[in-house]
Design a protein around this motif. Sequence first.
Motif, PDB file in Angstrom:
ATOM      1  N   GLN A 129      25.853  41.538  42.804  1.00 26.64           N
ATOM      2  CA  GLN A 129      25.412  40.738  41.674  1.00 26.64           C
ATOM      3  C   GLN A 129      24.852  41.609  40.555  1.00 26.64           C
ATOM      4  O   GLN A 129      25.172  41.414  39.379  1.00 26.64           O
ATOM      5  CB  GLN A 129      24.350  39.725  42.124  1.00 26.64           C
ATOM      6  CG  GLN A 129      23.863  38.793  41.026  1.00 26.64           C
ATOM      7  CD  GLN A 129      24.910  37.784  40.588  1.00 26.64           C
ATOM      8  OE1 GLN A 129      25.662  37.276  41.409  1.00 26.64           O
ATOM      9  NE2 GLN A 129      24.963  37.494  39.295  1.00 26.64           N
ATOM     10  N   ASP A 130      24.051  42.607  40.898  1.00 27.77           N
ATOM     11  CA  ASP A 130      23.466  43.473  39.875  1.00 27.77           C
ATOM     12  C   ASP A 130      24.543  44.291  39.172  1.00 27.77           C
ATOM     13  O   ASP A 130      24.496  44.494  37.955  1.00 27.77           O
ATOM     14  CB  ASP A 130      22.424  44.399  40.500  1.00 27.77           C
ATOM     15  CG  ASP A 130      21.225  43.640  41.044  1.00 27.77           C
ATOM     16  OD1 ASP A 130      20.990  42.511  40.569  1.00 27.77           O
ATOM     17  OD2 ASP A 130      20.539  44.166  41.943  1.00 27.77           O
ATOM     18  N   GLY A 131      25.521  44.780  39.945  1.00 31.72           N
ATOM     19  CA  GLY A 131      26.609  45.536  39.330  1.00 31.72           C
ATOM     20  C   GLY A 131      27.440  44.683  38.391  1.00 31.72           C
ATOM     21  O   GLY A 131      27.853  45.140  37.318  1.00 31.72           O
ATOM     22  N   CYS A 132      27.679  43.431  38.775  1.00 31.01           N
ATOM     23  CA  CYS A 132      28.429  42.520  37.909  1.00 31.01           C
ATOM     24  C   CYS A 132      27.658  42.222  36.626  1.00 31.01           C
ATOM     25  O   CYS A 132      28.244  42.172  35.536  1.00 31.01           O
ATOM     26  CB  CYS A 132      28.740  41.229  38.652  1.00 31.01           C
ATOM     27  SG  CYS A 132      29.886  41.412  40.041  1.00 31.01           S
ATOM     28  N   ASN A 133      26.356  42.039  36.731  1.00 28.43           N
ATOM     29  CA  ASN A 133      25.544  41.808  35.538  1.00 28.43           C
ATOM     30  C   ASN A 133      25.576  43.012  34.604  1.00 28.43           C
ATOM     31  O   ASN A 133      25.635  42.869  33.376  1.00 28.43           O
ATOM     32  CB  ASN A 133      24.105  41.496  35.941  1.00 28.43           C
ATOM     33  CG  ASN A 133      23.984  40.166  36.660  1.00 28.43           C
ATOM     34  OD1 ASN A 133      24.910  39.345  36.642  1.00 28.43           O
ATOM     35  ND2 ASN A 133      22.860  39.942  37.313  1.00 28.43           N
ATOM     36  N   HIS A 134      25.554  44.211  35.181  1.00 29.25           N
ATOM     37  CA  HIS A 134      25.606  45.430  34.370  1.00 29.25           C
ATOM     38  C   HIS A 134      26.935  45.533  33.626  1.00 29.25           C
ATOM     39  O   HIS A 134      26.970  45.864  32.428  1.00 29.25           O
ATOM     40  CB  HIS A 134      25.382  46.653  35.258  1.00 29.25           C
ATOM     41  CG  HIS A 134      25.502  47.958  34.532  1.00 29.25           C
ATOM     42  ND1 HIS A 134      24.463  48.479  33.780  1.00 29.25           N
ATOM     43  CD2 HIS A 134      26.533  48.845  34.439  1.00 29.25           C
ATOM     44  CE1 HIS A 134      24.851  49.628  33.253  1.00 29.25           C
ATOM     45  NE2 HIS A 134      26.099  49.874  33.639  1.00 29.25           N
ATOM     46  N   GLU A 135      28.034  45.248  34.311  1.00 29.92           N
ATOM     47  CA  GLU A 135      29.343  45.315  33.668  1.00 29.92           C
ATOM     48  C   GLU A 135      29.504  44.235  32.604  1.00 29.92           C
ATOM     49  O   GLU A 135      30.160  44.458  31.579  1.00 29.92           O
ATOM     50  CB  GLU A 135      30.447  45.187  34.720  1.00 29.92           C
ATOM     51  CG  GLU A 135      30.562  46.386  35.642  1.00 29.92           C
ATOM     52  CD  GLU A 135      30.897  47.660  34.888  1.00 29.92           C
ATOM     53  OE1 GLU A 135      31.669  47.580  33.902  1.00 29.92           O
ATOM     54  OE2 GLU A 135      30.399  48.727  35.275  1.00 29.92           O
ATOM     55  N   MET A 136      28.901  43.077  32.822  1.00 28.93           N
ATOM     56  CA  MET A 136      28.970  42.023  31.814  1.00 28.93           C
ATOM     57  C   MET A 136      28.205  42.437  30.563  1.00 28.93           C
ATOM     58  O   MET A 136      28.679  42.228  29.430  1.00 28.93           O
ATOM     59  CB  MET A 136      28.410  40.715  32.370  1.00 28.93           C
ATOM     60  CG  MET A 136      28.430  39.570  31.364  1.00 28.93           C
ATOM     61  SD  MET A 136      27.910  38.004  32.067  1.00 28.93           S
ATOM     62  CE  MET A 136      29.280  37.670  33.161  1.00 28.93           C
ATOM     63  N   ALA A 137      27.030  43.046  30.736  1.00 28.66           N
ATOM     64  CA  ALA A 137      26.272  43.527  29.584  1.00 28.66           C
ATOM     65  C   ALA A 137      27.042  44.618  28.844  1.00 28.66           C
ATOM     66  O   ALA A 137      27.062  44.650  27.610  1.00 28.66           O
ATOM     67  CB  ALA A 137      24.914  44.047  30.040  1.00 28.66           C
ATOM     68  N   LYS A 138      27.704  45.482  29.577  1.00 26.46           N
ATOM     69  CA  LYS A 138      28.508  46.540  28.956  1.00 26.46           C
ATOM     70  C   LYS A 138      29.678  45.946  28.174  1.00 26.46           C
ATOM     71  O   LYS A 138      30.007  46.420  27.082  1.00 26.46           O
ATOM     72  CB  LYS A 138      29.008  47.498  30.038  1.00 26.46           C
ATOM     73  CG  LYS A 138      29.772  48.694  29.522  1.00 26.46           C
ATOM     74  CD  LYS A 138      30.169  49.604  30.670  1.00 26.46           C
ATOM     75  CE  LYS A 138      30.960  50.809  30.180  1.00 26.46           C
ATOM     76  NZ  LYS A 138      31.350  51.694  31.316  1.00 26.46           N
ATOM     77  N   MET A 139      30.304  44.913  28.727  1.00 26.65           N
ATOM     78  CA  MET A 139      31.406  44.250  28.044  1.00 26.65           C
ATOM     79  C   MET A 139      30.933  43.623  26.737  1.00 26.65           C
ATOM     80  O   MET A 139      31.595  43.732  25.689  1.00 26.65           O
ATOM     81  CB  MET A 139      32.015  43.186  28.959  1.00 26.65           C
ATOM     82  CG  MET A 139      33.087  42.325  28.312  1.00 26.65           C
ATOM     83  SD  MET A 139      33.492  40.867  29.295  1.00 26.65           S
ATOM     84  CE  MET A 139      31.972  39.920  29.115  1.00 26.65           C
TER      85      MET A 139
END
Length: 763
Positions: free
Chosen positions: A173-183
């Motif tokens: 979940q944390d990794g997905c949130n990080h990638e969403m913020a990067k996107m």
Amino acid sequence: ITTSKIYLYISKTKRPTAHNPNPSQPLPPSPKPITRRLILPAVALLSLSPSVRLMDPNPSSELVDNKVNLEIESSDTQPIKRRRKRKSMVWDHFTTETTTSGTTKAFCKHCNKSYAYMSGGKASGTSHLKRHIELGICDKCPNTNLITQRKDETASCPPPKKRQRRCNVAMDQDGCNHEMAKMIIMHGYPLHMVEHSGFSSFVKTLRPQFGMPRFDTVHGDCVGMFLSEKQKLSEFIGEIPGGVSLSVDLWLSKQSVGYAFVSGHFVDKDWNLSSRLLNVVVVACPDSDVALNQPLAACLSEWKLEGKVSSLTVSQSQVNKTCVDNLRGFLCFKNQHVLNGQLLMGECYARLISSMAQEALAAEEVQGPVKKVRDSVKYVLTNDACGEKFEEVKRLFPASAPYKDLVIDNIGRWDTSYKMLLVAYEHRQVFTCLETCYPGYKISISNEEWRKIESFCLCLKVLFEACEVLIMPKRLTANTFYDVMTKLQLELSRIAMGEEELGNVVSSLRERFDLYWRGCFLVVAVAVVLDPRFKMQHVKETFTESYGEDAEQWIKTVTDALHDLYQNYSEHNLLDSYVVDHGFAETEVVQEPHFQQDMPQDANTDEISPQSEQTTESSHQHETQPKVEKQQNVSEEYQDHTSFMDDVLLEEGSTLVTVGDSFSDFDIEISEMKPELDQYLDDCLVLKSEDFDVLSWWRLNSNNYPTLSKMAADLLSIPFSTVSPESVFDTEVKQVDSYRTSLPRGTLEALLCTKDWLKNQTL
């Protein structure tokens, strides 16, 4: 079972007995096993013992390794062997026949050539048969590419769908949130997209286990990424060998507030030219005389760049001259390597050329013909019947090269107007004939107007070629612009001398560029001297061609500036080394600013260099001899700081010592380092090559020229443009959209700066 036949297979091997009647001869090798098939009634199966022995008529041998195989065959059904279906394409061209020797051969139906196919139960395959047809070995085959065509047809068929297996991978979940913020940062998506129902439904369909983060979570991830990357960039800048050149681009908004984009340009530790967006600061009054002071002060303080700024490039489209003069005094107070503000660039080169082109397009002499051409192109491209007639008439006027397609220009980009006029001029005969061939076309362009369009295109071509260097994807060093600017100056002078119809337009452009050239020629001239392929030789040649008898004064100005700048760098390098060698802490060195000022009403100026002729525009237009004035219009905030480098004081314990009293060896060391510049200028020129990298050369020779290498790192990294390559030809001022203006200032800076840092992909 009584109605069935039992086949008994007995494999026996005859081996001679140990008795050898003839000892002189060796025993013969063991014969191969002999397999015999015996048919027994079914009842005999019950009386068979585990080991079966048969009497052999030869008493001198015995049976060993007997193998008994039983096969039951029903009397009602005979065994049927199913033959495998041949699927290969070669059997459309081959047949098989069994020869007398028991082998099977394949015969070509066309040429009757035979190939081995099966021998002793072992198949030879079909590859050699395919080659016979595909490679054209068979000269009688009508379709040699038949197999290839069928193979292509087979390959073109979609592969069978494979059954997908579900993999139970744990979701991060944390990794997905990080990638969403990067996107969101990289593509400029709004932060509130996580609350959009369509996006939430899409993500839920992809991964039902994913919990859509809230707005506050995404905002926190973006700010956290900004702080992390900012720390990396701060460490990255701390390792650079030289200083940082700043550029400021002022954007506007519908809220009548400005946004200052402050970028840093420098040579990194690997001697690669780098650029980073450092700050985005809101400017309450963009038209103020001190509009950019606060953004620059914040940048210097936040990134610890005080005393490290080499130059400043300002986009002057929305910044007045007084604001630039205030920045000149501000940087002289904060930095010592800017030669009293002489290395401060007053205007962005790309914005200068765009404003010159925009001024030319609005000139009264060409405004009428340009409008007629634009209306004609729009009419032909928007009217289908007229377009067909235009193409029909075009065929009556064949050209040596194919005609280019007509294009409608974009008012916001002057290069599109140049291309529209250039293509329209190629079709001038077609437009003239169209007036009589198509009644609906009523735009008449005279021959005189076409001559103006031709002359105007030559003028715009010079400006267009001067901007091509800015649209290259690779960042360019400052020495690259020397040839571009000198060529532009010569071309404008040549056109102005030979042009009669548009003489006023070209003369105005030449005066505008001469004003810019006087303000920046020292930077590009010293930069090209630091190119080991040219040095002072190239400057002398170009100045002689441009200024004739006055070239010696311009050359002397560059030579003096080069030695003064070298002296400045030598003093700072020796001062730093002296402080380190004698145990002084960095905080114990109190250095007063080195800059000069004259009041605006002071008419006494020293004729040193053409660089300072930026205060009076009238003298720029009529002055033919190069002059330099001392710094003027310094902000009142810094008028009390007028001391020089001779006032530097060092404190050791409780004793104050001046440089002149106690550092006699300091001057000696300076005099010993001066030959470094002379040695560089006296060395042979480096051979010219297309792949030559001037920064790589200085990296390899930094030990031989320690002071000059720092000068090169600072001067070669000076930017001449504050805009991106895709915005070089824009004539409109950049504006921040409504969404970004609604964001808090810290959030806006975090999103824009992090996007630039991720785009560079070097952190």
